[in-house]
Scaffold this active site. Structure first.
Site, PDB file in Angstrom:
ATOM      1  N   HIS A 140     -59.466 -19.471 -39.870  1.00  0.00           N
ATOM      2  CA  HIS A 140     -58.411 -18.611 -39.325  1.00  0.00           C
ATOM      3  C   HIS A 140     -57.035 -19.107 -39.769  1.00  0.00           C
ATOM      4  O   HIS A 140     -56.209 -18.332 -40.260  1.00  0.00           O
ATOM      5  CB  HIS A 140     -58.491 -18.593 -37.796  1.00  0.00           C
ATOM      6  CG  HIS A 140     -57.270 -18.026 -37.138  1.00  0.00           C
ATOM      7  ND1 HIS A 140     -56.866 -16.725 -37.295  1.00  0.00           N
ATOM      8  CD2 HIS A 140     -56.330 -18.615 -36.328  1.00  0.00           C
ATOM      9  CE1 HIS A 140     -55.741 -16.515 -36.610  1.00  0.00           C
ATOM     10  NE2 HIS A 140     -55.403 -17.649 -36.025  1.00  0.00           N
ATOM     11  N   GLN A 157     -43.179 -28.608 -48.049  1.00  0.00           N
ATOM     12  CA  GLN A 157     -43.236 -27.183 -47.716  1.00  0.00           C
ATOM     13  C   GLN A 157     -44.581 -26.859 -47.078  1.00  0.00           C
ATOM     14  O   GLN A 157     -44.666 -26.127 -46.088  1.00  0.00           O
ATOM     15  CB  GLN A 157     -43.035 -26.366 -48.993  1.00  0.00           C
ATOM     16  CG  GLN A 157     -42.869 -24.875 -48.786  1.00  0.00           C
ATOM     17  CD  GLN A 157     -42.618 -24.154 -50.098  1.00  0.00           C
ATOM     18  OE1 GLN A 157     -43.193 -24.476 -51.139  1.00  0.00           O
ATOM     19  NE2 GLN A 157     -41.740 -23.168 -50.075  1.00  0.00           N
ATOM     20  N   TRP A 158     -45.645 -27.414 -47.631  1.00  0.00           N
ATOM     21  CA  TRP A 158     -47.015 -27.192 -47.164  1.00  0.00           C
ATOM     22  C   TRP A 158     -47.200 -27.687 -45.731  1.00  0.00           C
ATOM     23  O   TRP A 158     -47.857 -27.041 -44.914  1.00  0.00           O
ATOM     24  CB  TRP A 158     -47.941 -27.933 -48.119  1.00  0.00           C
ATOM     25  CG  TRP A 158     -49.407 -27.654 -48.039  1.00  0.00           C
ATOM     26  CD1 TRP A 158     -50.179 -27.549 -46.908  1.00  0.00           C
ATOM     27  CD2 TRP A 158     -50.301 -27.462 -49.140  1.00  0.00           C
ATOM     28  NE1 TRP A 158     -51.499 -27.339 -47.241  1.00  0.00           N
ATOM     29  CE2 TRP A 158     -51.595 -27.269 -48.613  1.00  0.00           C
ATOM     30  CE3 TRP A 158     -50.136 -27.467 -50.526  1.00  0.00           C
ATOM     31  CZ2 TRP A 158     -52.717 -27.082 -49.422  1.00  0.00           C
ATOM     32  CZ3 TRP A 158     -51.244 -27.269 -51.324  1.00  0.00           C
ATOM     33  CH2 TRP A 158     -52.516 -27.069 -50.775  1.00  0.00           C
ATOM     34  N   ILE A 159     -46.617 -28.838 -45.412  1.00  0.00           N
ATOM     35  CA  ILE A 159     -46.848 -29.463 -44.108  1.00  0.00           C
ATOM     36  C   ILE A 159     -46.225 -28.661 -42.970  1.00  0.00           C
ATOM     37  O   ILE A 159     -46.506 -28.921 -41.791  1.00  0.00           O
ATOM     38  CB  ILE A 159     -46.303 -30.915 -44.101  1.00  0.00           C
ATOM     39  CG1 ILE A 159     -47.013 -31.782 -43.052  1.00  0.00           C
ATOM     40  CG2 ILE A 159     -44.794 -30.935 -43.886  1.00  0.00           C
ATOM     41  CD1 ILE A 159     -48.451 -32.057 -43.346  1.00  0.00           C
ATOM     42  N   ARG A 189     -48.689 -18.143 -48.603  1.00  0.00           N
ATOM     43  CA  ARG A 189     -48.482 -18.927 -49.819  1.00  0.00           C
ATOM     44  C   ARG A 189     -49.115 -18.329 -51.067  1.00  0.00           C
ATOM     45  O   ARG A 189     -48.747 -18.718 -52.183  1.00  0.00           O
ATOM     46  CB  ARG A 189     -49.006 -20.352 -49.593  1.00  0.00           C
ATOM     47  CG  ARG A 189     -48.351 -21.076 -48.420  1.00  0.00           C
ATOM     48  CD  ARG A 189     -46.834 -21.071 -48.513  1.00  0.00           C
ATOM     49  NE  ARG A 189     -46.219 -21.792 -47.409  1.00  0.00           N
ATOM     50  CZ  ARG A 189     -44.904 -21.926 -47.248  1.00  0.00           C
ATOM     51  NH1 ARG A 189     -44.071 -21.381 -48.104  1.00  0.00           N
ATOM     52  NH2 ARG A 189     -44.424 -22.602 -46.212  1.00  0.00           N
ATOM     53  N   HIS A 199     -54.092 -17.749 -42.612  1.00  0.00           N
ATOM     54  CA  HIS A 199     -52.656 -17.614 -42.342  1.00  0.00           C
ATOM     55  C   HIS A 199     -51.846 -18.317 -43.433  1.00  0.00           C
ATOM     56  O   HIS A 199     -50.846 -17.770 -43.930  1.00  0.00           O
ATOM     57  CB  HIS A 199     -52.318 -18.212 -40.975  1.00  0.00           C
ATOM     58  CG  HIS A 199     -50.857 -18.139 -40.634  1.00  0.00           C
ATOM     59  ND1 HIS A 199     -50.197 -16.960 -40.379  1.00  0.00           N
ATOM     60  CD2 HIS A 199     -49.916 -19.121 -40.548  1.00  0.00           C
ATOM     61  CE1 HIS A 199     -48.919 -17.207 -40.133  1.00  0.00           C
ATOM     62  NE2 HIS A 199     -48.725 -18.510 -40.238  1.00  0.00           N
TER      63      HIS A 199
END
Length: 301
Positions: free
Chosen positions: A214, A109-111, A223, A218
């Site tokens: 930056h 999910q993070w990637i 998250r 985001h």
């Protein structure tokens, strides 16, 4: 335990080593360097390196020769202006490199945030540890009835016990078979790059993740939001605490305009104008879908 005694000793040794430098340092971030912040049952986040501070953001915005600081008040005002008007490049002048230990399903999910530099632990070359994320009983939730990618109420009783039992037993069984397949005792042993396919998605992996401020903001905006999945949100919250100490003025602006703020459509603004004028506005008269109206109601309370 997220860290073994050997790992902790290695971190302690790193923290004892200091080197004089002319580069800008952030006292708040210095205290986080190398220290592992536990997350979930076996995970952690730790800062490996960082570059820049609040003054670096202002220096880049003004393109000045020195540190760029006119005064703390001026710098904070400039940073809030940059955040308010969605300027990005000054915040890109700050970077952070994190070491993260996380379950594979969280990593996938993070990637999705493809604006960072990543190097992950290689299960082709190395053997993954027997460590799995098993949710706490309170975090076992049913499917949400209003959101296809959300959770509902917590599972209870026999159902909760059965789910936990399946998660634990299936993870251990898969890892047992993984070890058996790669073993070279009395057999050739399956290649690690193939055997890893049998591991469950809750096995832990690790990576180094380097990102500019930056793009980090985001990531955190999405998250660290209350609607984000719990297992990734706790990592984002741990990072938020570090960033707050690193760039307090920038984080304060981010917290105010992004985490605590909201973006409204032209249609939503028109509804607010009508409400302020005393008109009654409903979902049917708003021109919004039911989903949009529900989100709009959530924003205005």
């Amino acid at each position: 335990m997220p860290l073994t005694p050997e790992h902790q000793a290695e971190i302690d040794e790193q923290r004892q080593q200091t080197t004089p430098t002319l580069r800008a340092t952030a006292p708040g971030m210095e205290k986080h360097l190398y220290t592992a912040q536990p997350v979930l049952d076996h995970g952690f986040v730790r800062v490996i390196d960082y570059m820049g501070d609040d003054a670096a953001i202002c220096q880049a915005a003004r393109v000045s020769y020195g540190r760029g600081t006119k005064s703390v008040q001026n710098d904070e005002g400039l940073i809030r202006y940059l955040m308010r008007h969605w300027h990005s490049t000054p915040f890109e002048m700050c970077e952070i490199k994190l070491h993260v230990k996380l379950p594979v399903f969280v990593a996938r999910q993070w990637i999705r945030h493809r604006t960072a530099n990543v190097n992950e632990y290689s299960a082709r070359y190395s053997i993954l540890d027997r460590e799995f994320y098993i949710p706490a009983p309170d975090d076992l939730a049913a499917q949400s009835v209003v959101n296809n990618q959300g959770r509902g109420e917590a599972l209870t009783g026999e159902e909760a016990e059965r789910v936990l039992r399946y998660l634990q037993q299936d993870a251990m069984r898969c890892y047992d078979h993984y070890e058996e397949m790669i073993s070279q005792e009395g057999q050739q042993g399956l290649a690690r790059e193939l055997a890893r396919m049998n591991l469950p998605a809750n096995v832990y992996t690790q990576w180094y993740w380097k990102v500019d401020l930056h793009n980090l903001f985001h990531f955190l905006r999405l998250r660290a939001d209350a609607h984000a999945q719990y297992e990734i949100r706790v990592y984002a919250e741990a990072i938020c605490a570090m960033v707050k100490d690193w760039v307090p003025a920038a984080y304060g602006a981010f917290e105010d305009y992004r985490l605590g703020g909201a973006t409204l459509s032209g249609r939503a603004l028109e509804c607010i104008r009508k409400m302020l004028a005393g008109e009654e506005v409903t979902q049917e008269t708003s021109g919004m879908s039911k989903g949009e109206w529900r989100e709009f109601q959530g924003v205005i309370g």
